[in-house]
Structures are given as structure tokens and as C-alpha cells.
Design a protein around this motif. Structure first.
Motif, short mmCIF file in Angstrom:
data_model
loop_
_atom_site.label_atom_id
_atom_site.label_comp_id
_atom_site.label_asym_id
_atom_site.label_seq_id
_atom_site.Cartn_x
_atom_site.Cartn_y
_atom_site.Cartn_z
N ALA A 26 0.82 -1.21 0.00
CA ALA A 26 0.00 0.00 0.00
C ALA A 26 0.86 1.26 0.00
O ALA A 26 0.56 2.23 -0.69
N ARG A 27 1.95 1.24 0.75
CA ARG A 27 2.84 2.40 0.79
C ARG A 27 3.54 2.60 -0.54
O ARG A 27 3.75 3.74 -0.97
N ARG A 28 3.92 1.49 -1.20
CA ARG A 28 4.55 1.62 -2.54
C ARG A 28 3.56 2.19 -3.54
O ARG A 28 3.91 3.05 -4.35
N VAL A 29 2.33 1.69 -3.50
CA VAL A 29 1.29 2.20 -4.40
C VAL A 29 1.04 3.68 -4.14
O VAL A 29 0.87 4.48 -5.08
N TYR A 30 1.06 4.06 -2.87
CA TYR A 30 0.86 5.47 -2.52
C TYR A 30 1.95 6.34 -3.14
O TYR A 30 1.66 7.42 -3.67
N ARG A 31 3.20 5.88 -3.04
CA ARG A 31 4.31 6.67 -3.60
C ARG A 31 4.18 6.79 -5.12
O ARG A 31 4.43 7.86 -5.68
N VAL A 32 3.78 5.69 -5.77
CA VAL A 32 3.61 5.73 -7.23
C VAL A 32 2.50 6.71 -7.62
O VAL A 32 2.64 7.52 -8.54
N LEU A 33 1.38 6.63 -6.90
CA LEU A 33 0.26 7.53 -7.19
C LEU A 33 0.61 8.98 -6.88
O LEU A 33 0.17 9.90 -7.59
N ASP A 34 1.38 9.19 -5.84
CA ASP A 34 1.79 10.55 -5.51
C ASP A 34 2.68 11.14 -6.61
O ASP A 34 2.53 12.31 -6.98
N ASP A 35 3.57 10.31 -7.15
CA ASP A 35 4.40 10.77 -8.27
C ASP A 35 3.54 11.05 -9.50
O ASP A 35 3.76 12.04 -10.21
N LYS A 36 2.56 10.18 -9.73
CA LYS A 36 1.65 10.38 -10.87
C LYS A 36 0.87 11.67 -10.72
O LYS A 36 0.67 12.42 -11.68
N ARG A 37 0.43 11.95 -9.49
CA ARG A 37 -0.31 13.19 -9.23
C ARG A 37 0.53 14.42 -9.57
O ARG A 37 0.04 15.39 -10.18
N GLU A 38 1.80 14.38 -9.18
CA GLU A 38 2.68 15.52 -9.46
C GLU A 38 2.85 15.73 -10.96
O GLU A 38 2.83 16.86 -11.45
N VAL A 39 3.01 14.63 -11.70
CA VAL A 39 3.17 14.73 -13.16
C VAL A 39 1.88 15.24 -13.80
O VAL A 39 1.90 16.09 -14.70
N LEU A 40 0.73 14.74 -13.31
CA LEU A 40 -0.57 15.20 -13.84
C LEU A 40 -0.76 16.70 -13.59
O LEU A 40 -1.24 17.42 -14.47
N LEU A 41 -0.40 17.15 -12.41
CA LEU A 41 -0.53 18.58 -12.10
C LEU A 41 0.34 19.42 -13.02
O LEU A 41 -0.09 20.47 -13.52
N LYS A 42 1.55 18.93 -13.28
CA LYS A 42 2.46 19.66 -14.16
C LYS A 42 1.92 19.70 -15.58
O LYS A 42 1.93 20.76 -16.23
N LYS A 43 1.46 18.55 -16.10
CA LYS A 43 0.91 18.50 -17.45
C LYS A 43 -0.37 19.32 -17.56
O LYS A 43 -0.62 19.96 -18.58
N LEU A 44 -1.20 19.28 -16.51
CA LEU A 44 -2.44 20.04 -16.52
C LEU A 44 -2.15 21.54 -16.58
O LEU A 44 -2.80 22.28 -17.34
N GLU A 45 -1.19 21.99 -15.80
CA GLU A 45 -0.81 23.40 -15.84
C GLU A 45 -0.28 23.78 -17.23
O GLU A 45 -0.59 24.86 -17.76
N GLU A 46 0.49 22.88 -17.81
CA GLU A 46 1.04 23.13 -19.16
C GLU A 46 -0.08 23.24 -20.19
O GLU A 46 -0.06 24.12 -21.06
N MET A 47 -1.07 22.33 -20.11
CA MET A 47 -2.18 22.35 -21.05
C MET A 47 -3.06 23.59 -20.87
O MET A 47 -3.58 24.14 -21.84
N ILE A 48 -3.23 24.03 -19.63
CA ILE A 48 -4.02 25.24 -19.38
C ILE A 48 -3.36 26.45 -20.02
O ILE A 48 -4.02 27.30 -20.63
N GLN A 49 -2.04 26.53 -19.91
CA GLN A 49 -1.32 27.63 -20.54
C GLN A 49 -1.44 27.57 -22.06
O GLN A 49 -1.68 28.59 -22.73
N LYS A 50 -1.30 26.37 -22.63
CA LYS A 50 -1.41 26.21 -24.08
C LYS A 50 -2.83 26.53 -24.55
O LYS A 50 -3.00 27.15 -25.62
N ALA A 51 -3.83 26.11 -23.77
CA ALA A 51 -5.21 26.39 -24.15
C ALA A 51 -5.49 27.88 -24.13
O ALA A 51 -6.19 28.41 -25.00
N GLY A 52 -4.94 28.58 -23.12
CA GLY A 52 -5.12 30.03 -23.06
C GLY A 52 -4.51 30.72 -24.26
O GLY A 52 -5.12 31.62 -24.86
N THR A 53 -3.31 30.28 -24.64
CA THR A 53 -2.66 30.86 -25.82
C THR A 53 -3.45 30.55 -27.08
O THR A 53 -3.64 31.42 -27.95
N ALA A 54 -3.94 29.29 -27.20
CA ALA A 54 -4.70 28.89 -28.38
C ALA A 54 -6.01 29.67 -28.49
O ALA A 54 -6.41 30.06 -29.59
#
Length: 215
Positions: A26-54
Motif C-alpha cells: 500500500a505504501r509503494r502504491v501510494y508513492r507511485v500515485l503521488d508521483d503520478k499526481r505531481e506529473v498530472l498537475l504539471k501536465k495540466l498546468e502546461e495544457m491550461i497555458q497552451k489552451a489560453g494561448t490557443a
């Protein structure tokens, strides 16, 4: 990965080993999901910026296209212009391709312009019709790109929400229950060991008393 309440687990050494393994997983899964969350947040912020420009980039092409279309209406009239539009085959095709962004399928649109012969004569038309058609095709590229970014935002946000729910379940429900179960099993086993120690001491005293009496 089942989760049992502390009072429902068997207080045995085998169950203790199994629960510790489950907690580690469970702790390993938590760490994997936490890393995934950070990447998703980064990509989401990137897409929001691109969408605003578009979005900012589509207003002028759309404005120019509608102005040219309005000019065509004024020059030819709605009936003639709609007749030209009805008899003109599609000149742009859109193919849907799927991109993977952080394990999320995001549809993207690929535009292809077809070579179509002119279906109307110069005498019956106006240069504004050609201009409107050209500008609309140009605007479609920006519109589709903006739509792609917007769709990516919704999909990434949905995946982020699912990931956050799993993280919350692990952090506030699953992992604490495993920890409680482990403490419960350990406490029960320690209590049994103390009881067994006391019982053995009592047996020893009884045996020593019998030996002393027989002597």
C-alpha cells in the motif's frame, strides 16, 4: 489488497506477516500515485497555458473569416451563398488520433485539405467567397488545436481527480487500518507471550514444590 478492521483480523504470526506485506504494498502504491499526481498537475498546468494561448490566437482568424463571410452575404445574398455552400463538397477532412499523456488517452485532430475542383463560376460568385473559404480553413486549424487542448484539460483533470481519490483512500483509510491491525496483532501476541510466561513460571513453581516435598 484487502483491508480488515483490527478487531476482525486473526491475531497470529502468519496474519501479522501478511498484513505487514500488504502495508508495504500500500505504501509503494501510494508513492507511485503521488508521483503520478505531481506529473498530472504539471501536465495540466502546461495544457491550461497552451489552451489560453490557443484561445487568444483563434479570435482574430475567426473574426476575419466571419467578416469575409458577411461581405459575401452582402454581395451575393443569402440564397446564392447558401446554394454555393450546398453544392461545394468538403475540402477539409479531420482524422482522430489518440495521444497518451501520463497514461491518459487524449484525442487529437489532424486536418487534411483535399483538392476539390471549383463548383461555381466567377460570374456567379465573388472574390469575397474565396477569401471567406480560405480564412475559414485557416481558422479551423487554430480552432481544432484549441479544442484539443481543452479536451486534454478535462481528461487530465478527471484522471487527477481519480488519482487523488485513491491517494486519499490509501492515506486516510487503507494504510491506517493496516497499521491499526498490525498494532492489534502485535499487542495480542505480546499479551499471549506474557500469559504463557506467567503460566510456565507457575508450572515451574509447582514442579519445584513437588520435588522439594518428595525430597
Amino acid at each position: 489488497m484487502s483491508v480488515a478492521a483490527a478487531g476482525k483480523v486473526l491475531p497470529t504470526k502468519i496474519e501479522l506477516i501478511k498484513t505487514r506485506r500488504s502495508l508495504s504494498t500500500a505504501r509503494r502504491v501510494y508513492r507511485v500515485l503521488d508521483d503520478k499526481r505531481e506529473v498530472l498537475l504539471k501536465k495540466l498546468e502546461e495544457m491550461i497555458q497552451k489552451a489560453g494561448t490557443a484561445r487568444e490566437e483563434i479570435w482574430q482568424p475567426i473574426s476575419d473569416a466571419y467578416f469575409a463571410l458577411y461581405d459575401s452575404y452582402l454581395r451575393l445574398g443569402p440564397l446564392r451563398l447558401e446554394g454555393i455552400a450546398a453544392n461545394t463538397p468538403p475540402v477539409v477532412e479531420a482524422d482522430v488520433i489518440v495521444k497518451r499523456i501520463v497514461d491518459v488517452d487524449v484525442p487529437a485532430l489532424k486536418l487534411t485539405e483535399k483538392n476539390v475542383n471549383m463548383t461555381y463560376g466567377f460570374a456567379d460568385s465573388s472574390v469575397s467567397v474565396d477569401k471567406a473559404s480560405r480564412l475559414i480553413r485557416k481558422a479551423l486549424v487554430s480552432i481544432f488545436k484549441a479544442a484539443e487542448f481543452e479536451n486534454a484539460i478535462f481528461r487530465l483533470a478527471s484522471e487527477l481527480e481519480k488519482t487523488q481519490r485513491l491517494i486519499n483512500a490509501l492515506e486516510y483509510l487503507i494504510i491506517p487500518r493496516y497499521e491499526i491491525s498490525i498494532r492489534y496483532i502485535q499487542a495480542t501476541l505480546e499479551e499471549r507471550e506474557r500469559e504463557e510466561f506467567v503460566r510456565l513460571k507457575h508450572v515451574k513453581r509447582v514442579l519445584e514444590a513437588k520435588v522439594a516435598k518428595s525430597e
